[in-house]
Design a protein around this motif. Structure first.
Motif, PDB file in Angstrom:
ATOM      1  N   THR A  41      -0.924  91.709   4.033  1.00  0.00           N
ATOM      2  CA  THR A  41      -0.687  92.139   6.001  1.00  0.00           C
ATOM      3  C   THR A  41      -0.756  90.057   5.444  1.00  0.00           C
ATOM      4  N   LEU A  42      -1.553  89.379   5.165  1.00  0.00           N
ATOM      5  CA  LEU A  42      -0.996  88.099   5.968  1.00  0.00           C
ATOM      6  C   LEU A  42      -0.036  87.451   4.885  1.00  0.00           C
ATOM      7  N   VAL A  81      -4.224  90.373  12.484  1.00  0.00           N
ATOM      8  CA  VAL A  81      -2.940  89.801  12.600  1.00  0.00           C
ATOM      9  C   VAL A  81      -2.479  88.586  13.630  1.00  0.00           C
ATOM     10  N   SER A  82      -3.204  88.736  14.816  1.00  0.00           N
ATOM     11  CA  SER A  82      -2.500  87.253  16.023  1.00  0.00           C
ATOM     12  C   SER A  82      -3.335  86.409  15.335  1.00  0.00           C
ATOM     13  N   ALA A 135      -1.382  84.453  13.628  1.00  0.00           N
ATOM     14  CA  ALA A 135      -0.328  84.299  13.380  1.00  0.00           C
ATOM     15  C   ALA A 135      -0.459  82.482  14.280  1.00  0.00           C
ATOM     16  N   HIS A 159       2.773  88.934   4.447  1.00  0.00           N
ATOM     17  CA  HIS A 159       3.479  89.723   5.162  1.00  0.00           C
ATOM     18  C   HIS A 159       3.912  88.946   5.892  1.00  0.00           C
ATOM     19  N   LEU A 160       2.741  88.855   6.867  1.00  0.00           N
ATOM     20  CA  LEU A 160       3.414  87.559   7.774  1.00  0.00           C
ATOM     21  C   LEU A 160       3.881  86.307   7.384  1.00  0.00           C
ATOM     22  N   ILE A 194       0.484  81.144   7.793  1.00  0.00           N
ATOM     23  CA  ILE A 194      -0.352  81.634   6.551  1.00  0.00           C
ATOM     24  C   ILE A 194      -1.429  81.431   5.240  1.00  0.00           C
ATOM     25  N   LEU A 206      -6.626  94.903  12.977  1.00  0.00           N
ATOM     26  CA  LEU A 206      -6.320  94.887  12.437  1.00  0.00           C
ATOM     27  C   LEU A 206      -5.279  93.571  13.187  1.00  0.00           C
TER      28      LEU A 206
END
Length: 90
Positions: free
Chosen positions: A64-65, A33-34, A37, A67-68, A77, A29
């Protein structure tokens, strides 16, 4: 390229992925995220597949995406969501 792959494998997978403190599921995960982003779409696709194999659901990864998007921006995103949709469709 072979030398690069060998060095990357040894240093990233050999050193970082085997450290104590985080399980493989969490590490995948972090990579998702990295990659999302920083706009690293090819790596994002790889890590999304790994995340699915480690037990993350499509719903969790999409959330998750989403939220980013509030932290790194909707346009980047959006691209990650397109890549995720393509990975999940396979």
């Amino acid at each position: 390229m072979r030398t690069f792959i060998d060095v990357a494998t040894e240093n990233v997978f050999g050193a970082l992925w085997t450290r104590p403190g985080l399980d493989l599921k969490t590490r995948t995960l972090v990579c998702v995220v990295s990659d999302a982003a920083t706009g690293r779409e090819p790596e994002l696709r790889i890590h999304l597949r790994m995340a699915l194999r480690q037990g993350w659901s499509e719903t969790e990864l999409i959330e998750t995406l989403i939220h980013l998007s509030g932290y790194v921006g909707v346009p980047i995103i959006r691209e990650a969501m397109i890549a995720a949709g393509q990975v999940f469709a396979r």
